[in-house]
Design a protein around this motif. Sequence first.
Motif, PDB file in Angstrom:
ATOM      1  N   PRO A 118       0.814  -1.227   0.000  1.00 51.06           N
ATOM      2  CA  PRO A 118       0.000   0.000   0.000  1.00 51.06           C
ATOM      3  C   PRO A 118       0.842   1.268   0.000  1.00 51.06           C
ATOM      4  O   PRO A 118       0.481   2.256  -0.663  1.00 51.06           O
ATOM      5  CB  PRO A 118      -0.820  -0.113   1.308  1.00 51.06           C
ATOM      6  CG  PRO A 118      -0.137  -1.141   2.136  1.00 51.06           C
ATOM      7  CD  PRO A 118       0.555  -2.069   1.181  1.00 51.06           C
ATOM      8  N   PHE A 119       1.963   1.249   0.701  1.00 59.01           N
ATOM      9  CA  PHE A 119       2.802   2.450   0.728  1.00 59.01           C
ATOM     10  C   PHE A 119       3.372   2.743  -0.657  1.00 59.01           C
ATOM     11  O   PHE A 119       3.451   3.890  -1.081  1.00 59.01           O
ATOM     12  CB  PHE A 119       3.921   2.308   1.769  1.00 59.01           C
ATOM     13  CG  PHE A 119       3.470   2.681   3.160  1.00 59.01           C
ATOM     14  CD1 PHE A 119       3.626   3.979   3.634  1.00 59.01           C
ATOM     15  CD2 PHE A 119       2.871   1.751   3.988  1.00 59.01           C
ATOM     16  CE1 PHE A 119       3.200   4.346   4.902  1.00 59.01           C
ATOM     17  CE2 PHE A 119       2.442   2.095   5.249  1.00 59.01           C
ATOM     18  CZ  PHE A 119       2.603   3.392   5.719  1.00 59.01           C
ATOM     19  N   ARG A 120       3.768   1.688  -1.382  1.00 62.11           N
ATOM     20  CA  ARG A 120       4.312   1.905  -2.742  1.00 62.11           C
ATOM     21  C   ARG A 120       3.254   2.491  -3.657  1.00 62.11           C
ATOM     22  O   ARG A 120       3.562   3.246  -4.572  1.00 62.11           O
ATOM     23  CB  ARG A 120       4.829   0.576  -3.317  1.00 62.11           C
ATOM     24  CG  ARG A 120       6.152   0.158  -2.707  1.00 62.11           C
ATOM     25  CD  ARG A 120       6.972  -0.729  -3.661  1.00 62.11           C
ATOM     26  NE  ARG A 120       8.366  -0.733  -3.257  1.00 62.11           N
ATOM     27  CZ  ARG A 120       9.009  -1.783  -2.735  1.00 62.11           C
ATOM     28  NH1 ARG A 120       8.381  -2.923  -2.567  1.00 62.11           N
ATOM     29  NH2 ARG A 120      10.271  -1.691  -2.397  1.00 62.11           N
ATOM     30  N   LEU A 121       1.982   2.110  -3.401  1.00 65.75           N
ATOM     31  CA  LEU A 121       0.881   2.639  -4.220  1.00 65.75           C
ATOM     32  C   LEU A 121       0.445   4.020  -3.766  1.00 65.75           C
ATOM     33  O   LEU A 121      -0.449   4.619  -4.357  1.00 65.75           O
ATOM     34  CB  LEU A 121      -0.320   1.681  -4.149  1.00 65.75           C
ATOM     35  CG  LEU A 121      -0.141   0.324  -4.835  1.00 65.75           C
ATOM     36  CD1 LEU A 121      -1.304  -0.610  -4.482  1.00 65.75           C
ATOM     37  CD2 LEU A 121      -0.038   0.499  -6.349  1.00 65.75           C
ATOM     38  N   GLY A 152      -0.705   4.202   1.700  1.00 66.24           N
ATOM     39  CA  GLY A 152      -0.359   3.821   3.071  1.00 66.24           C
ATOM     40  C   GLY A 152      -0.590   4.990   4.000  1.00 66.24           C
ATOM     41  O   GLY A 152      -0.792   6.125   3.560  1.00 66.24           O
ATOM     42  N   GLY A 153      -0.551   4.709   5.292  1.00 63.61           N
ATOM     43  CA  GLY A 153      -0.710   5.790   6.254  1.00 63.61           C
ATOM     44  C   GLY A 153      -0.797   5.261   7.659  1.00 63.61           C
ATOM     45  O   GLY A 153      -0.651   4.050   7.881  1.00 63.61           O
ATOM     46  N   PRO A 154      -1.022   6.165   8.606  1.00 61.06           N
ATOM     47  CA  PRO A 154      -1.059   5.745  10.013  1.00 61.06           C
ATOM     48  C   PRO A 154      -2.208   4.776  10.289  1.00 61.06           C
ATOM     49  O   PRO A 154      -3.274   4.885   9.706  1.00 61.06           O
ATOM     50  CB  PRO A 154      -1.256   7.059  10.772  1.00 61.06           C
ATOM     51  CG  PRO A 154      -1.739   8.037   9.756  1.00 61.06           C
ATOM     52  CD  PRO A 154      -1.229   7.598   8.431  1.00 61.06           C
ATOM     53  N   ARG A 187       5.160   8.131   8.255  1.00 62.51           N
ATOM     54  CA  ARG A 187       5.757   9.272   7.524  1.00 62.51           C
ATOM     55  C   ARG A 187       7.161   8.917   7.048  1.00 62.51           C
ATOM     56  O   ARG A 187       7.545   9.213   5.917  1.00 62.51           O
ATOM     57  CB  ARG A 187       5.796  10.516   8.422  1.00 62.51           C
ATOM     58  CG  ARG A 187       4.449  11.215   8.568  1.00 62.51           C
ATOM     59  CD  ARG A 187       4.604  12.616   9.162  1.00 62.51           C
ATOM     60  NE  ARG A 187       5.071  12.575  10.552  1.00 62.51           N
ATOM     61  CZ  ARG A 187       4.272  12.465  11.612  1.00 62.51           C
ATOM     62  NH1 ARG A 187       2.962  12.397  11.443  1.00 62.51           N
ATOM     63  NH2 ARG A 187       4.766  12.429  12.833  1.00 62.51           N
ATOM     64  N   ALA A 188       7.929   8.255   7.918  1.00 62.75           N
ATOM     65  CA  ALA A 188       9.311   7.884   7.548  1.00 62.75           C
ATOM     66  C   ALA A 188       9.303   6.888   6.390  1.00 62.75           C
ATOM     67  O   ALA A 188      10.121   6.991   5.468  1.00 62.75           O
ATOM     68  CB  ALA A 188      10.028   7.291   8.760  1.00 62.75           C
ATOM     69  N   LEU A 189       8.356   5.943   6.417  1.00 66.57           N
ATOM     70  CA  LEU A 189       8.296   4.966   5.326  1.00 66.57           C
ATOM     71  C   LEU A 189       7.901   5.664   4.019  1.00 66.57           C
ATOM     72  O   LEU A 189       8.454   5.369   2.951  1.00 66.57           O
ATOM     73  CB  LEU A 189       7.310   3.836   5.684  1.00 66.57           C
ATOM     74  CG  LEU A 189       7.226   2.675   4.710  1.00 66.57           C
ATOM     75  CD1 LEU A 189       8.601   2.076   4.404  1.00 66.57           C
ATOM     76  CD2 LEU A 189       6.293   1.576   5.271  1.00 66.57           C
ATOM     77  N   GLY A 190       6.968   6.611   4.110  1.00 67.79           N
ATOM     78  CA  GLY A 190       6.601   7.395   2.931  1.00 67.79           C
ATOM     79  C   GLY A 190       7.809   8.138   2.363  1.00 67.79           C
ATOM     80  O   GLY A 190       8.040   8.140   1.159  1.00 67.79           O
ATOM     81  N   ARG A 191       8.594   8.757   3.258  1.00 68.90           N
ATOM     82  CA  ARG A 191       9.796   9.484   2.815  1.00 68.90           C
ATOM     83  C   ARG A 191      10.775   8.534   2.124  1.00 68.90           C
ATOM     84  O   ARG A 191      11.325   8.839   1.068  1.00 68.90           O
ATOM     85  CB  ARG A 191      10.509  10.134   4.016  1.00 68.90           C
ATOM     86  CG  ARG A 191       9.909  11.439   4.463  1.00 68.90           C
ATOM     87  CD  ARG A 191      10.842  12.183   5.417  1.00 68.90           C
ATOM     88  NE  ARG A 191      11.104  11.494   6.668  1.00 68.90           N
ATOM     89  CZ  ARG A 191      10.343  11.568   7.756  1.00 68.90           C
ATOM     90  NH1 ARG A 191       9.254  12.301   7.741  1.00 68.90           N
ATOM     91  NH2 ARG A 191      10.671  10.915   8.858  1.00 68.90           N
ATOM     92  N   ALA A 192      10.972   7.341   2.735  1.00 67.59           N
ATOM     93  CA  ALA A 192      11.937   6.388   2.175  1.00 67.59           C
ATOM     94  C   ALA A 192      11.507   5.923   0.789  1.00 67.59           C
ATOM     95  O   ALA A 192      12.340   5.615  -0.065  1.00 67.59           O
ATOM     96  CB  ALA A 192      12.102   5.197   3.115  1.00 67.59           C
ATOM     97  N   HIS A 205       9.474   7.774  -1.186  1.00 68.66           N
ATOM     98  CA  HIS A 205       9.073   8.963  -1.970  1.00 68.66           C
ATOM     99  C   HIS A 205       7.603   8.866  -2.380  1.00 68.66           C
ATOM    100  O   HIS A 205       7.244   9.074  -3.527  1.00 68.66           O
ATOM    101  CB  HIS A 205       9.968   9.124  -3.213  1.00 68.66           C
ATOM    102  CG  HIS A 205      11.428   9.119  -2.866  1.00 68.66           C
ATOM    103  ND1 HIS A 205      12.037  10.135  -2.154  1.00 68.66           N
ATOM    104  CD2 HIS A 205      12.393   8.203  -3.102  1.00 68.66           C
ATOM    105  CE1 HIS A 205      13.307   9.840  -1.975  1.00 68.66           C
ATOM    106  NE2 HIS A 205      13.553   8.678  -2.533  1.00 68.66           N
ATOM    107  N   ARG A 206       6.770   8.495  -1.417  1.00 71.81           N
ATOM    108  CA  ARG A 206       5.332   8.386  -1.653  1.00 71.81           C
ATOM    109  C   ARG A 206       4.589   9.102  -0.528  1.00 71.81           C
ATOM    110  O   ARG A 206       5.095   9.159   0.592  1.00 71.81           O
ATOM    111  CB  ARG A 206       4.878   6.909  -1.623  1.00 71.81           C
ATOM    112  CG  ARG A 206       5.394   6.064  -2.754  1.00 71.81           C
ATOM    113  CD  ARG A 206       4.595   6.305  -4.034  1.00 71.81           C
ATOM    114  NE  ARG A 206       4.985   5.377  -5.073  1.00 71.81           N
ATOM    115  CZ  ARG A 206       6.090   5.472  -5.810  1.00 71.81           C
ATOM    116  NH1 ARG A 206       6.918   6.462  -5.609  1.00 71.81           N
ATOM    117  NH2 ARG A 206       6.364   4.578  -6.742  1.00 71.81           N
ATOM    118  N   PRO A 207       3.386   9.607  -0.813  1.00 70.82           N
ATOM    119  CA  PRO A 207       2.602  10.168   0.296  1.00 70.82           C
ATOM    120  C   PRO A 207       2.210   9.046   1.263  1.00 70.82           C
ATOM    121  O   PRO A 207       2.089   7.891   0.847  1.00 70.82           O
ATOM    122  CB  PRO A 207       1.364  10.749  -0.400  1.00 70.82           C
ATOM    123  CG  PRO A 207       1.282  10.040  -1.707  1.00 70.82           C
ATOM    124  CD  PRO A 207       2.682   9.662  -2.093  1.00 70.82           C
ATOM    125  N   ALA A 208       2.082   9.377   2.537  1.00 68.76           N
ATOM    126  CA  ALA A 208       1.717   8.348   3.533  1.00 68.76           C
ATOM    127  C   ALA A 208       0.724   8.956   4.495  1.00 68.76           C
ATOM    128  O   ALA A 208       0.954   9.028   5.703  1.00 68.76           O
ATOM    129  CB  ALA A 208       2.980   7.867   4.252  1.00 68.76           C
TER     130      ALA A 208
END
Length: 301
Positions: A182-185, A188-190, A238-243, A245-248
Motif C-alpha cells: 500500500p505504501f508503494r501505491l 499507506g498511512g497511520p 511518515r518515515a516509510l513514505g519518505r523512504a 518517496h510516496r505520500p503516507a
Amino acid sequence: MRVAVTGATGLVGSRLVAALTGRGDEVTALSRDPVRATERLGVPAERWDLLAAAAPADALSGRDGIIHLAGEPVAQRWSTAAREQIRISRSQGTANLVAGLAAADPRPPVLVSASASGIYGDRGDEELDEGASLGDDFLAEVCRSWEAAADGASELGLRVAKIRTGIVLDAGGGALAKMLPPFRLGVGGPVAGGHQYMSWIHVEDVVGLYLAALDGDEWSGPVNGCAPVAVRNAEFSRALGRALHRPAVLPVPGIALRAMYGEMAEIVTGGQRMVPARADALGYHWAHTDLDQALRSALAG
Ligand SMILES: NC(=O)c1ccc[n+]([C@@H]2O[C@H](COP(=O)([O-])OP(=O)(O)OC[C@H]3O[C@@H](n4cnc5c(N)ncnc54)[C@H](OP(=O)(O)O)[C@@H]3O)[C@@H](O)[C@H]2O)c1
C-alpha cells in the motif's frame, strides 16, 4: 565456533546463518525440512519437528552455542488452530529443545532464544526496559511460556539469553514487506490513529544482538531487541513514505484491520515503547539508530 540454529530458514535465521558462516563459524541448521534448509542456506541440516520429539541430542552435543528461532508465524489470522500452533510451537517446542539439551553430551554452554516485544502487552506511552512488568494478553502469555521453557536450560547449567525482538526491518519479509504494497501505491498511512509505539529494529542489529549474546558471557536473561528510540506509528508511516518517496497520509482504521485479521490486528493497533537498556548497558554498538536511515538501508536490501 560450532553453532546449531533452529528456525534457520526464516527471515532472521537466514541472515544470522550468513553472518555466522561469514565470520568462520560452523553452523548446523535444525529444520522440519533439512534438504530444503541445506539448499537454501548452504550449511548441513538435521531434521527436527519441534512438536514431534525432543531435539536430536547428537545435533546439539559439543556445540559452542544454540540459537533458537523456530516457531509458527505470529502474523497470520488468529484462528483457533493458528493460536494453538503459535502457543505450543513456543512452549512445547522450546521444552522439546531443552529436553534435547538435557541429553546432549557434552552440553553446549549457551542458549540464545527468540522472544518478542509482545511479552509486555499493549502499554501505551510507558517506557519499557527489561525490568518492566509483563502483559497478560494472548501474545504476552505465549512469550511468557516461551521464555519460561527456555529458562529450563539454565537449570541444566547453560547461560540463557532471550531476545525480546521488536518489529524487524527487512524488505525481504516480516512486517515491513507486508506494509510495502500500500505504501508503494501511495495509499499507506497511520494505522488505528497512529499514536501507538513501534519498537523497530533493523535486521542487521537483530543479527548483531544474537551474535553479541552468543559470544558475551555477561549476556543473560531478557534483552530488549529494539533500536534505542521507538517511534509512534504515525511517525513510522511518515518515515516509510519518505523512504519510498510516496505520500503516507491515508489513515487505516483499526476496524478495517480487525475485519481483515481478527484479533491478530492488536499487534499493530497496540504497541510497546521498549528501551534496549540491557544491550546499551553491555556496550552493544548499534548499526542503525536513525529510522530514516534504517528504512533506506532495509529497502536497499
Ligand atoms: N520478524 C520479526 O519481526 C519478529 C519479531 C518478534 C519476534 N520474532 C521471533 O523471532 C523468531 C525468528 O523470527 P523470523 O521472522 O525469522 O521467523 P520466520 O521467518 O517465521 O521463521 C521461523 C522458522 O521457524 C520454523 N517454523 C515455522 N513454523 C513452524 C512450526 N509450526 N513448527 C516448527 N517450526 C516452525 C521454520 O523453519 P523450518 O521450516 O526450517 O523448520 C521457519 O523458517 C520467531 O520465533 C519469531 O516469532 C520475530
